[in-house]
Design a protein around this motif. Structure first.
Motif, PDB file in Angstrom:
ATOM      1  N   SER A 182      53.905  22.703  30.798  1.00 42.95           N
ATOM      2  CA  SER A 182      53.207  23.789  30.710  1.00 42.95           C
ATOM      3  C   SER A 182      52.200  23.741  29.597  1.00 42.95           C
ATOM      4  CB  SER A 182      54.342  25.184  30.492  1.00 42.95           C
ATOM      5  OG  SER A 182      53.561  26.194  30.526  1.00 42.95           O
ATOM      6  N   GLY A 183      52.634  23.407  28.477  1.00 44.51           N
ATOM      7  CA  GLY A 183      51.391  23.049  27.541  1.00 44.51           C
ATOM      8  C   GLY A 183      50.380  22.164  27.740  1.00 44.51           C
ATOM      9  N   PHE A 184      50.808  21.006  28.544  1.00 43.96           N
ATOM     10  CA  PHE A 184      49.783  20.134  28.861  1.00 43.96           C
ATOM     11  C   PHE A 184      48.854  20.507  29.982  1.00 43.96           C
ATOM     12  CE2 PHE A 184      48.232  16.613  31.351  1.00 43.96           C
ATOM     13  CZ  PHE A 184      47.436  15.858  30.453  1.00 43.96           C
ATOM     14  N   PHE A 185      49.347  21.088  30.906  1.00 39.70           N
ATOM     15  CA  PHE A 185      48.377  21.573  31.940  1.00 39.70           C
ATOM     16  C   PHE A 185      47.680  22.882  31.501  1.00 39.70           C
ATOM     17  CE2 PHE A 185      51.373  19.073  34.701  1.00 39.70           C
ATOM     18  CZ  PHE A 185      50.389  18.184  35.097  1.00 39.70           C
TER      19      PHE A 185
ATOM     20  N   LEU B  84      57.198  25.435  20.775  1.00 40.01           N
ATOM     21  CA  LEU B  84      56.633  24.579  19.894  1.00 40.01           C
ATOM     22  C   LEU B  84      56.308  22.980  20.776  1.00 40.01           C
ATOM     23  CD1 LEU B  84      59.138  24.416  17.011  1.00 40.01           C
ATOM     24  CD2 LEU B  84      56.619  25.203  17.153  1.00 40.01           C
ATOM     25  N   PRO B  85      57.046  22.650  21.768  1.00 40.96           N
ATOM     26  CA  PRO B  85      56.425  21.325  22.565  1.00 40.96           C
ATOM     27  C   PRO B  85      55.373  21.903  23.493  1.00 40.96           C
ATOM     28  CG  PRO B  85      59.013  21.761  22.883  1.00 40.96           C
ATOM     29  CD  PRO B  85      58.528  22.983  21.819  1.00 40.96           C
ATOM     30  N   ALA B  86      55.129  23.008  23.769  1.00 43.76           N
ATOM     31  CA  ALA B  86      54.039  23.573  24.385  1.00 43.76           C
ATOM     32  C   ALA B  86      52.626  23.440  23.440  1.00 43.76           C
ATOM     33  CB  ALA B  86      54.112  25.032  25.022  1.00 43.76           C
ATOM     34  N   ILE B  87      52.635  23.924  22.194  1.00 43.11           N
ATOM     35  CA  ILE B  87      51.741  23.696  21.309  1.00 43.11           C
ATOM     36  C   ILE B  87      51.090  22.195  21.174  1.00 43.11           C
ATOM     37  CG2 ILE B  87      51.179  23.831  18.984  1.00 43.11           C
ATOM     38  CD1 ILE B  87      53.085  26.480  18.684  1.00 43.11           C
ATOM     39  N   VAL B  88      52.226  21.225  21.274  1.00 41.24           N
ATOM     40  CA  VAL B  88      51.784  19.931  20.984  1.00 41.24           C
ATOM     41  C   VAL B  88      51.070  19.405  22.025  1.00 41.24           C
ATOM     42  CG1 VAL B  88      52.595  17.636  20.559  1.00 41.24           C
ATOM     43  CG2 VAL B  88      53.723  19.592  19.355  1.00 41.24           C
ATOM     44  N   THR B  89      51.838  19.702  23.406  1.00 38.26           N
ATOM     45  CA  THR B  89      50.873  18.973  24.337  1.00 38.26           C
ATOM     46  C   THR B  89      49.807  19.741  24.533  1.00 38.26           C
ATOM     47  OG1 THR B  89      52.659  20.270  25.658  1.00 38.26           O
ATOM     48  CG2 THR B  89      53.102  17.886  25.496  1.00 38.26           C
ATOM     49  N   ALA B  90      49.633  21.204  24.343  1.00 35.70           N
ATOM     50  CA  ALA B  90      48.458  21.893  24.475  1.00 35.70           C
ATOM     51  C   ALA B  90      47.140  21.071  23.852  1.00 35.70           C
ATOM     52  CB  ALA B  90      48.413  23.135  24.358  1.00 35.70           C
ATOM     53  N   PHE B  91      47.379  20.732  22.829  1.00 35.53           N
ATOM     54  CA  PHE B  91      46.496  19.852  22.036  1.00 35.53           C
ATOM     55  C   PHE B  91      46.091  18.639  22.886  1.00 35.53           C
ATOM     56  CE2 PHE B  91      48.430  21.840  17.755  1.00 35.53           C
ATOM     57  CZ  PHE B  91      47.050  22.475  17.616  1.00 35.53           C
ATOM     58  N   LEU B  92      47.222  18.060  23.401  1.00 43.51           N
ATOM     59  CA  LEU B  92      46.728  16.798  24.152  1.00 43.51           C
ATOM     60  C   LEU B  92      46.020  16.963  25.337  1.00 43.51           C
ATOM     61  CD1 LEU B  92      47.236  13.690  24.667  1.00 43.51           C
ATOM     62  CD2 LEU B  92      49.420  14.525  25.463  1.00 43.51           C
ATOM     63  N   GLY B  93      46.309  18.275  26.060  1.00 46.00           N
ATOM     64  CA  GLY B  93      45.777  18.582  27.391  1.00 46.00           C
ATOM     65  C   GLY B  93      44.273  18.946  27.205  1.00 46.00           C
ATOM     66  N   ALA B  94      43.969  19.498  25.903  1.00 50.01           N
ATOM     67  CA  ALA B  94      42.681  20.027  25.443  1.00 50.01           C
ATOM     68  C   ALA B  94      41.932  18.736  25.361  1.00 50.01           C
ATOM     69  CB  ALA B  94      42.704  20.856  24.421  1.00 50.01           C
ATOM     70  N   TRP B  95      42.094  17.691  24.554  1.00 47.61           N
ATOM     71  CA  TRP B  95      41.522  16.614  24.106  1.00 47.61           C
ATOM     72  C   TRP B  95      41.319  15.783  25.450  1.00 47.61           C
ATOM     73  CZ3 TRP B  95      38.580  16.091  20.200  1.00 47.61           C
ATOM     74  CH2 TRP B  95      39.021  16.641  19.110  1.00 47.61           C
ATOM     75  N   THR B  96      42.358  15.681  26.337  1.00 49.23           N
ATOM     76  CA  THR B  96      42.089  15.102  27.507  1.00 49.23           C
ATOM     77  C   THR B  96      40.880  15.728  28.668  1.00 49.23           C
ATOM     78  OG1 THR B  96      44.520  14.508  27.700  1.00 49.23           O
ATOM     79  CG2 THR B  96      43.189  14.518  29.896  1.00 49.23           C
ATOM     80  N   LEU B  97      40.852  17.121  28.561  1.00 49.37           N
ATOM     81  CA  LEU B  97      39.755  17.767  28.943  1.00 49.37           C
ATOM     82  C   LEU B  97      38.345  17.207  28.645  1.00 49.37           C
ATOM     83  CD1 LEU B  97      38.676  20.135  30.928  1.00 49.37           C
ATOM     84  CD2 LEU B  97      38.916  21.635  29.091  1.00 49.37           C
ATOM     85  N   LEU B  98      38.424  17.409  27.195  1.00 47.97           N
ATOM     86  CA  LEU B  98      37.086  16.863  26.597  1.00 47.97           C
ATOM     87  C   LEU B  98      36.687  15.506  26.725  1.00 47.97           C
ATOM     88  CD1 LEU B  98      37.511  18.798  23.001  1.00 47.97           C
ATOM     89  CD2 LEU B  98      36.323  19.655  25.203  1.00 47.97           C
ATOM     90  N   TYR B  99      37.848  14.659  26.840  1.00 44.59           N
ATOM     91  CA  TYR B  99      37.681  13.210  27.221  1.00 44.59           C
ATOM     92  C   TYR B  99      36.859  12.868  28.657  1.00 44.59           C
ATOM     93  CZ  TYR B  99      38.495   8.281  28.565  1.00 44.59           C
ATOM     94  OH  TYR B  99      38.501   7.080  28.871  1.00 44.59           O
TER      95      TYR B  99
END
Length: 257
Positions: free
Chosen positions: A148-151, A74-89
């Motif tokens: 793990s989710g963020f990276f 669950l925490p990985a899902i949340v930060t995966a969104f954040l990491g993906a948005w960071t990549l696009l930014y």
């Protein structure tokens, strides 16, 4: 030519993951990055990675520990969104340096620098024996999910961190693999849902055949690798792969790729 190189690389990368210590995404993303923009390369690798993990989940999903998936996933899902948005930014930021070599234009961009640094760091994480022994107590599973989710969302590098946090969770060998694959699928689905908002401009929709071929090649590589060798660590292969990753990371960070 890119079609052949990517498919052959997918076969080799998938086979090597069975005994090199490196994940499929770690090995395949740099190859995509040679032919596509970095953000597109990460997204295309994510699609191949997801289908490869779904195949593994079909085989080992029954061994999944739902409690660990909940606490880590669950925490990985949340930060995966954040990491993906960071990549696009990062991909939208202007180049830091523009230069020419032999009449060809090259650019050093923030996203290339960040991804190249992460490639080197995670390659070292897999290569240096001291890092292989790093592990964390079960109570830190949510922290592991966050990292793990963020990276995973940012660059696709999630396996090494996930393993370090799961290894002391009291899972059987099958449970460790099945739980890790289930979490990886959650992260992949999350980040791909964000990448998909960028797919039309990144041109991935025009490469469906290439992605399909890469996915099939990854399946083939896993099958061949499993037939040739069991899960062992081959130090020579680790070193060779690491040198290749460092070389690609240097070229990426310098804007040559």
């Amino acid at each position: 030519m890119e079609f052949l190189i990517i498919c052959v690389s997918a076969v080799i990368a998938s086979g090597l993951t069975l005994f090199s210590g490196f994940g499929l995404g770690t090995l395949l993303m740099p190859v995509f990055a040679i032919f596509f923009p970095v953000d597109t390369a990460v997204a295309m690798t994510a699609v191949v990675h997801l289908f490869n993990n779904l195949f593994k989940l079909a085989l080992l999903g029954r061994y999944t520990d739902r409690t660990v998936v909940f606490r880590f996933g669950l925490p990985a899902i949340v930060t995966a969104f954040l990491g993906a948005w960071t990549l696009l930014y990062l991909s939208e930021l202007a180049p830091l340096v523009n230069y020419q070599i032999a009449g060809r234009d090259f650019q050093i961009t923030p996203v290339k620098i960040i991804i190249s640094i992460l490639m080197v760091l995670f390659a070292l994480f897999e290569l240096i024996p001291r890092f292989e022994k790093i592990s964390f107590e079960k109570r830190f599973l949510p922290v592991g999910g966050i990292l793990s989710g963020f990276f995973g969302g940012l660059s696709g590098h999630q396996g090494a961190l996930r393993s370090a946090f799961l290894v002391r969770s009291g899972l059987s060998k099958e449970g460790f693999i099945g739980t890790g694959v289930a979490i990886a699928c959650l992260v992949d689905v999350s980040r791909i849902s964000i990448y998909s908002t960028h797919l039309p401009t990144a041109g991935i929709n025009d490469n469906g055949l290439l992605l399909s071929a890469a996915i099939a090649s990854a399946f083939l590589g896993a099958f061949i690798g499993n037939r040739l060798m069991k899960k062992v660590t081959m130090r020579v292969i680790q070193i060779i792969v690491s040198i290749m990753l460092f070389g690609i990371a240097l070229g990426l960070g310098a804007g040559l790729i």
